[in-house]
Design a protein around this motif. Structure first.
Motif, PDB file in Angstrom:
ATOM      1  N   LEU A 118       0.803  -1.227   0.000  1.00  0.00           N
ATOM      2  CA  LEU A 118       0.000   0.000   0.000  1.00  0.00           C
ATOM      3  C   LEU A 118       0.835   1.276   0.000  1.00  0.00           C
ATOM      4  N   ILE A 122       0.374   4.253  -2.791  1.00  0.00           N
ATOM      5  CA  ILE A 122      -0.114   5.585  -2.440  1.00  0.00           C
ATOM      6  C   ILE A 122       1.042   6.595  -2.473  1.00  0.00           C
ATOM      7  N   TYR A 124       4.197   6.534  -0.972  1.00  0.00           N
ATOM      8  CA  TYR A 124       4.988   6.786   0.234  1.00  0.00           C
ATOM      9  C   TYR A 124       6.185   5.861   0.251  1.00  0.00           C
ATOM     10  N   ALA A 205     -14.051   3.044  -5.562  1.00  0.00           N
ATOM     11  CA  ALA A 205     -14.152   1.762  -4.858  1.00  0.00           C
ATOM     12  C   ALA A 205     -12.915   1.270  -4.121  1.00  0.00           C
ATOM     13  N   ARG A 206     -11.716   1.730  -4.425  1.00  0.00           N
ATOM     14  CA  ARG A 206     -10.564   1.016  -3.901  1.00  0.00           C
ATOM     15  C   ARG A 206      -9.690   1.858  -2.972  1.00  0.00           C
ATOM     16  N   GLY A 207      -9.780   3.179  -3.128  1.00  0.00           N
ATOM     17  CA  GLY A 207      -9.190   4.053  -2.111  1.00  0.00           C
ATOM     18  C   GLY A 207      -7.708   4.342  -2.204  1.00  0.00           C
ATOM     19  N   THR A 208      -6.980   3.831  -3.209  1.00  0.00           N
ATOM     20  CA  THR A 208      -5.557   4.168  -3.279  1.00  0.00           C
ATOM     21  C   THR A 208      -5.308   5.311  -4.261  1.00  0.00           C
ATOM     22  N   TYR A 209      -5.963   6.412  -4.009  1.00  0.00           N
ATOM     23  CA  TYR A 209      -5.750   7.617  -4.807  1.00  0.00           C
ATOM     24  C   TYR A 209      -4.666   8.473  -4.164  1.00  0.00           C
ATOM     25  N   ILE A 210      -4.101   9.394  -4.908  1.00  0.00           N
ATOM     26  CA  ILE A 210      -3.217  10.413  -4.319  1.00  0.00           C
ATOM     27  C   ILE A 210      -3.770  11.796  -4.677  1.00  0.00           C
TER      28      ILE A 210
END
Lengths: 556, 135
Positions: A118, A122, A124, A205-210
């Motif tokens: 993750l 994202i 990091y 739906a998946r939440g790994t945006y920046i």
């Protein structure tokens, strides 16, 4: 029917008699339910016959390899070549994942599919406070080109195609892949593979945006433009319904929202001045294979037909390859149960079969233990063997689109197409997929469907074997895969050592150039590639862009 | 107890799979509770700060990335440090049975594994809050 044989002429009459007889029988022996329906809520009739086909049949169904591609994108399908068996894998360090890749290639897998952790997804670095606890957990940790070199060591990039599940930082990871190719002596024009690169479904739906939607769309169209010229065999996006379905959508919503996202990408690229037939052949899709067997088969057929029409009628695409919806499928993770994990092997088999009968180009089959942890090596092998048994033993690959012409499947294909189109029209009214996402339309629709499903399961109306029916008193605890906690520490140490060894001034210069580029309008791919070659990290590159683009704030 | 039970449903870490968290939040609302959903990517410190500020009775943590053994105990540790250990903490997600004893030792009251009904979860929360209030 009094021994009378059924002919086209007497069909209606004989059918009516059959209906009447059946009605009488039902008074004595009622059916198990009042109404049968698919997971999308489409009513399933007792019987489908020739009466369910309304004219214009030939034109709608067509032939395989021909517009509108209902029956598949190639005239020979699996008779010429099986789908790519592409198991998604990645965990811990690059070196450890490299070992799993080599194992899977030895076992007969034909393409790689990289899962990133993750923090990487994202943007990091492994030593960022935001990464605490997550390094190497759901995928491999990649901080710099050095990790990517380790990940792909000994894997010939001119012969193996690689799919990378990476979205917000897709351009960074693609740049790293290109740079490893350079080091192996494989020119970019020979590289084959796919980056997921689908940001809209991350918001949905998946939440790994920046970044916010607008700069994210720019990064995507920059990739389209760059690859059309320099990496022509690369699939520049995999427009994904998989996660939309996992978040709880129905099959109809999965098709509708995915194609609506696809429309938004094509629109953005056209507006950026790209020629549709130049980039559209490299678009690919990614769908789920869920439980309702026939609905899933019909879903893939409907999606293909809808997309070809959209590309032809809306965007005026002419190249046949622009009109063909090519897709990867993964069996439905959310259908797997922690209870009686062996049952999952059976679920996966049926879902994989639906994908194959639906004409998938590539397939990932989930492992039996994924409701509990990452797959062990043994369960990953059974998952791959499931595909191999379908491909080599079942015989279903011997003819093209064997479900074609089934009165039921064709009727269901029409129904899904019609209902999905209604959603797409609604999204058009809202101003397209980007606007619909910003207004939370898809998010709300999916959540409503997810709640319905949960209620159905809790009431027992929807049966989940081993969970709300046919339970065991005592569950056996399977052996689970564990990520070694030392890996995260070692990853951070490697990163620190790299920062000391690299030419820091050069790295800073490249990052500054990238920032300037982001403030303007030039294509960012060459600048990202320069930064990657100077061993700038994923976190540093993403931060340079964050400073210019800002971060996405989800609607409350 | 005549006031409604207040619950913070929170997603610690970077995991973006919030289907379960959203379903739980809505189901607990349907059960008459007041529910706040944290949104994605909350650090344990942010979750604890919200919980204290919102004066919740219960925190429900959800995590599917396998980071639960690191993240959940941090929440209970910070609650203790800030004198708010009376807040009941429960968790859910992709969590192997074998991790549950460890999490319970660190003050996570209950782990709801996949397949648990939302009714059972609500019932557990009601009972735990009643016990705490000495009703």
């Amino acid at each position: 029917m009094g021994g009378r044989s059924l002919t086209t002429e007497n069909f209606d009459e004989v059918y009516r008699e059959w209906e009447e007889k059946t009605r009488q029988l039902l008074e004595k022996y009622p059916e198990q339910r009042e109404r049968f329906e698919t997971l999308s809520g489409i009513e399933v009739k007792r019987l489908y016959t020739t009466r369910d086909r309304k004219g214009e049949e030939m034109e709608k169904i067509g032939l395989p390899g021909e517009y509108p591609y209902t029956r598949g994108i190639r005239p020979t399908m699996y008779r010429s070549r099986n789908w790519t068996m592409r198991q998604y894998a990645g965990f811990g360090s690059a070196a450890e994942t490299n070992r799993r890749f080599r194992y899977l290639l030895e076992q007969g897998q034909t393409g790689l599919s990289v899962a990133f952790d993750l923090p990487t997804q994202i943007g990091y670095d492994s030593d960022d406070p935001m990464a605490a606890g997550e390094v190497g957990k759901v995928g491999v940790a990649i901080d710099s080109l050095e990790d990517m070199e380790r990940l792909l060591e000994g894997i010939p990039l001119d012969r193996v195609s690689t799919s990378m599940t990476i979205n917000a930082p897709a351009s960074i990871l693609l740049a790293m892949y290109i740079a490893v190719g350079e080091k192996q002596g494989v020119p970019a024009e020979k590289l084959t593979g796919t980056i997921q690169n689908d940001i809209l479904k991350e918001y949905i739906a998946r939440g790994t945006y920046i970044f916010p939607p607008q700069p994210s769309m720019r990064l995507i169209t920059d990739i389209f433009a760059y690859c059309a010229e320099k990496v022509p065999r690369w699939n520049t996006i995999s427009i994904s319904g998989y996660h939309i379905r996992e978040a709880g959508s129905t099959a109809v919503q999965e098709v509708a929202f995915t194609l609506a996202d696809g429309i938004a990408y094509v629109q953005a690229a056209v507006e950026a001045g790209l020629d549709v037939d130049r980039f559209a052949p490299r678009l690919s899709f990614f769908f789920n294979a869920h439980n309702h067997f026939f609905e899933e088969v019909a879903k893939f057929r409907a999606a293909r037909r809808l997309w070809s029409r959209i590309m032809k009628e809306r965007f005026g695409a002419k190249n046949p390859r622009s009109l063909q919806l090519r897709f990867h499928t993964q069996t439905g993770g959310s259908t797997l149960t922690a209870q009686q994990p062996d049952n999952n092997i059976v679920r996966v088999t049926l879902q994989a079969l639906a994908a194959v009968l639906g004409g998938t180009q590539s397939l990932h089959t989930n492992a039996r233990d994924e409701a509990l942890a990452l797959p062990t090596e043994a369960s990953a092998r059974v998952a791959l063997r499931t595909q191999q048994i379908i491909a080599y033993e079942s015989g279903v690959t011997q003819t093209v689109d064997p479900m074609g012409g089934s009165w039921y499947v064709e009727a269901l294909t029409d129904e899904i197409e019609e209902r999905a189109l209604a959603h797409i029209e609604r999204i058009d009214e809202l101003g397209g997929a980007v606007a619909a996402v910003e207004q939370g339309y898809m998010q709300r629709e999916i959540q409503r469907a997810a709640l319905e499903t949960q209620k159905g399961i809790e009431s027992g109306e929807e049966v989940v074997v081993g969970v709300n029916r046919f339970r065991l008193d005592q569950e056996e605890q399977p052996e689970l895969y564990r990520v070694d906690p030392a890996l995260a520490r070692e990853q951070v140490e490697r990163l620190e050592s790299l920062r000391q060894r690299r030419n820091g001034e050069e790295t800073d210069r490249r990052l500054a150039a990238l920032k300037r580029g982001a403030e303007g309008t030039e294509n960012l791919m060459p600048l990202i590639l320069d930064a990657v070659r100077a061993y700038a990290t994923v976190g540093e590159i993403a931060n340079a862009l964050r400073e210019v683009f800002g971060e996405y704030e989800p609607i409350g | 107890m005549d006031r409604p039970i207040r619950v913070l449903v929170a997603k610690p870490g970077l995991d973006g799979h919030d289907r379960g968290a959203l379903i739980i939040a809505q189901s607990l609302r349907d059960e008459g509770m007041e529910v706040i959903y944290s949104g994605l990517r909350q650090s344990p410190a942010q979750i604890v700060a919200t919980a204290i500020q919102e004066d919740v009775d219960v925190i429900g943590l959800s995590c599917l990335s396998g980071a639960h053994n690191e993240l959940f105990p941090q929440v209970t540790r910070l609650l203790k440090e800030q004198g708010a250990e009376e807040i009941i903490v429960v968790g859910g997600g992709v969590i192997p049975q074998s991790d549950i004893p460890f999490l319970k030792e660190h003050g996570i009251r209950q782990i709801f594994t996949p397949g648990t009904s939302t009714k059972e979860t609500a019932e557990f929360i009601r009972r735990a809050v009643r016990e705490k209030e000495g009703v």
